[in-house]
Write an enzyme that holds these catalytic residues in place. Structure first.
Site, PDB file in Angstrom:
ATOM      1  N   LYS A 141       0.837  -1.213   0.000  1.00 25.15           N
ATOM      2  CA  LYS A 141       0.000   0.000   0.000  1.00 25.15           C
ATOM      3  C   LYS A 141       0.860   1.246   0.000  1.00 25.15           C
ATOM      4  CE  LYS A 141      -4.421  -1.668   1.583  1.00 25.15           C
ATOM      5  NZ  LYS A 141      -5.460  -1.621   2.616  1.00 25.15           N
ATOM      6  N   LYS A 191      -3.722 -10.761  -7.401  1.00 27.97           N
ATOM      7  CA  LYS A 191      -4.828 -11.122  -6.521  1.00 27.97           C
ATOM      8  C   LYS A 191      -6.055 -10.326  -6.934  1.00 27.97           C
ATOM      9  CE  LYS A 191      -5.459  -9.209  -2.583  1.00 27.97           C
ATOM     10  NZ  LYS A 191      -5.396  -8.579  -1.277  1.00 27.97           N
ATOM     11  N   LYS A 210     -10.350  -4.839  -5.714  1.00 28.57           N
ATOM     12  CA  LYS A 210     -11.009  -3.687  -6.324  1.00 28.57           C
ATOM     13  C   LYS A 210      -9.979  -2.706  -6.865  1.00 28.57           C
ATOM     14  CE  LYS A 210     -14.936  -1.190  -5.813  1.00 28.57           C
ATOM     15  NZ  LYS A 210     -15.773  -0.250  -5.080  1.00 28.57           N
TER      16      LYS A 210
HETATM   17  P1  TYM Z   1     -10.724  -6.898   3.022  1.00 28.64           P
HETATM   18  O1  TYM Z   1     -11.916  -6.023   3.088  1.00 28.64           O
HETATM   19  O2  TYM Z   1      -9.609  -6.481   2.151  1.00 28.64           O
HETATM   20  O3  TYM Z   1     -11.126  -8.341   2.570  1.00 28.64           O
HETATM   21  C1  TYM Z   1     -12.138  -9.084   3.220  1.00 28.64           C
HETATM   22  C2  TYM Z   1     -11.803 -10.575   3.201  1.00 28.64           C
HETATM   23  O4  TYM Z   1     -11.694 -11.038   1.836  1.00 28.64           O
HETATM   24  C3  TYM Z   1     -10.470 -11.747   1.671  1.00 28.64           C
HETATM   25  N1  TYM Z   1     -10.003 -11.558   0.287  1.00 28.64           N
HETATM   26  C4  TYM Z   1      -9.648 -12.556  -0.543  1.00 28.64           C
HETATM   27  N2  TYM Z   1      -9.615 -13.889  -0.386  1.00 28.64           N
HETATM   28  C5  TYM Z   1      -9.209 -14.633  -1.435  1.00 28.64           C
HETATM   29  N3  TYM Z   1      -8.835 -14.120  -2.639  1.00 28.64           N
HETATM   30  C6  TYM Z   1      -8.850 -12.776  -2.837  1.00 28.64           C
HETATM   31  N4  TYM Z   1      -8.503 -12.275  -4.003  1.00 28.64           N
HETATM   32  C7  TYM Z   1      -9.268 -11.936  -1.757  1.00 28.64           C
HETATM   33  N5  TYM Z   1      -9.407 -10.591  -1.625  1.00 28.64           N
HETATM   34  C8  TYM Z   1      -9.855 -10.388  -0.372  1.00 28.64           C
HETATM   35  C9  TYM Z   1      -9.512 -11.097   2.674  1.00 28.64           C
HETATM   36  O5  TYM Z   1      -8.439 -11.954   2.992  1.00 28.64           O
HETATM   37  C10 TYM Z   1     -10.434 -10.856   3.852  1.00 28.64           C
HETATM   38  O6  TYM Z   1     -10.548 -12.022   4.653  1.00 28.64           O
HETATM   39  N6  TYM Z   1      -7.710  -6.453   6.975  1.00 28.64           N
HETATM   40  C11 TYM Z   1      -8.963  -7.049   6.566  1.00 28.64           C
HETATM   41  C12 TYM Z   1     -10.148  -6.510   7.341  1.00 28.64           C
HETATM   42  C13 TYM Z   1     -10.059  -6.660   8.823  1.00 28.64           C
HETATM   43  C14 TYM Z   1     -10.077  -7.880   9.553  1.00 28.64           C
HETATM   44  C15 TYM Z   1     -10.023  -7.527  10.921  1.00 28.64           C
HETATM   45  C16 TYM Z   1     -10.111  -9.215   9.170  1.00 28.64           C
HETATM   46  C17 TYM Z   1      -9.999  -5.639   9.738  1.00 28.64           C
HETATM   47  N7  TYM Z   1      -9.962  -6.179  11.009  1.00 28.64           N
HETATM   48  C18 TYM Z   1      -9.983  -8.495  11.950  1.00 28.64           C
HETATM   49  C19 TYM Z   1     -10.090 -10.181  10.195  1.00 28.64           C
HETATM   50  C20 TYM Z   1     -10.029  -9.829  11.541  1.00 28.64           C
HETATM   51  C21 TYM Z   1      -9.139  -6.773   5.087  1.00 28.64           C
HETATM   52  O7  TYM Z   1      -8.311  -6.139   4.494  1.00 28.64           O
HETATM   53  O8  TYM Z   1     -10.259  -7.189   4.524  1.00 28.64           O
END
Ligand code: TYM
Length: 329
Positions: free
Chosen positions: A111, A191, A194
């Site tokens: 990022k 990956k 968005k």
């Molecule tokens: P976020 O919003 O980026 O993504 C939400 C969930 O989707 C999974 N994910 C994927 N899995 C497989 N292939 C992909 N291409 C892919 N893109 C996204 C992410 O691994 C995630 O599980 N940091 C977290 C949000 C968060 C969180 C937490 C998660 C904040 N606090 C506490 C667990 C526990 C995130 O970026 O989610």
């Protein structure tokens, strides 16, 4: 009952990477675990975002999770900023987290590269807030995609450091990965996300979904229709695994390896199966959109329940830290 926590950023649109990498198993896990799911709006402000849209995107993200099958009957679902104790605990965790650990986080490095003009402290501190999200509920299990595993490892370390320095309050949480922990985008390289604009949204129009699938990269070694392909090397096959039954999968595996079917045939079957699964979600989302007050109520009730739990943990934390506590505050 063992406790699960997980979160998703309010981007307003959820893609099939989120869905099959995380949300599908969030729903499955509700039958066995005490589950808490959160729309993490404070995480979303660590990069440039549209102020006008954040509010609606937060509600819409909750709405889509509910359309996928989460409800107050099977879990608690709420918005992170409605339980301000998360950020309070993050501050305390800051004081036990080595900066070096945060600097080496892959997501931070990525990022920071993408947002050179705004490498702010929140971007670096992101995993500490994530640790606070999980640990404030003493959750032991965190269903996520592969990209989050490093953050969950950091949560374990934060818990360990806090427990050693103060009191043994926190479990060391473990990541739970789905069968599809890393879905690539339609470019077949990065990956699905968005920000890379290589995604298929779960609520996108069917025509758009087909257009994206039709042109999506498959096994790059399969150049001509008559070349045999290798499903193990094909992102479309990985997505198939999440949407198609065993019979379909066996047929496609065989047909691809023997070149008796082409990539378009394979994509057509996937499209049919995807639509079958996504259509009811789309319908439910449309219903919920007509009744947004219900969605807001669910999020508010979830926040009330979670806040009580979070406040209890914070009292224990403050006592362990040795803070002066007046009788009534
Ligand atoms: P976020 O919003 O980026 O993504 C939400 C969930 O989707 C999974 N994910 C994927 N899995 C497989 N292939 C992909 N291409 C892919 N893109 C996204 C992410 O691994 C995630 O599980 N940091 C977290 C949000 C968060 C969180 C937490 C998660 C904040 N606090 C506490 C667990 C526990 C995130 O970026 O989610």
């Amino acid at each position: 009952m063992k406790r699960i926590f997980s979160g998703i950023q309010p981007t307003g649109e959820i893609h099939i990477g989120n869905y099959i990498g995380a949300i599908k198993q969030w729903i499955e896990l509700t039958s066995e675990y005490d589950c808490i799911y959160c729309v993490v709006d404070y995480h979303a402000i660590t990069i440039e975002y549209d102020i006008e849209q954040l509010r609606q995107r937060t509600i819409d993200t909750g709405l889509i999770l509910m359309a996928c099958g989460l409800s107050p009957d099977n879990c608690k679902i709420f918005v992170q900023s409605h339980v301000p104790e998360h950020t309070e605990l993050a501050w305390i965790f800051n004081c036990v987290t080595p900066i070096g650990e945060l600097e080496r986080m892959t997501q931070f490095k990525d990022k920071a590269r993408q947002h050179r003009e705004n490498i702010n402290m929140g971007l670096m501190d992101y995993p500490v807030l994530q640790a606070a999200d999980i640990l404030i509920y003493k959750a032991g299990y965190v269903p996520v995609g592969e990209d989050q595993v490093q953050h969950i490892e950091l949560s374990r370390e934060v818990a360990r450091k806090f427990n050693n320095r103060f009191s043994p309050l926190f479990p060391e949480p473990q990541a739970i990965l789905s069968h599809a922990p890393r879905i690539l985008g339609v470019d077949g390289i990065n990956k699905m996300s968005k920000s890379m604009n290589n995604y298929i949204g779960i609520l996108e129009d069917k025509d758009i979904i087909w257009e994206k699938l039709r042109t999506a990269v498959t096994d790059v070694n399969r150049v001509r229709r008559k070349d045999p392909g290798n499903p193990e090397l094909c992102n479309i096959y990985t997505i198939h695994r999440a949407f198609s039954g065993n019979e379909n999968l066996l047929e496609i595996d065989k047909g691809c390896r023997s070149a008796s079917i082409g990539c378009i045939d394979c994509k057509k079957t996937l499209f049919e199966n995807m639509v079958k699964e996504l259509d009811p979600i789309r319908e439910k989302a449309e219903q919920l959109k007509k009744n947004e007050d219900y969605v807001k109520d669910v999020l508010m009730d979830g926040a009330k329940l979670c806040r009580e739990m979070a406040q209890n943990t914070m009292e224990e934390v403050r006592t362990s830290l040795g803070l002066y506590r007046p009788k009534i505050l």
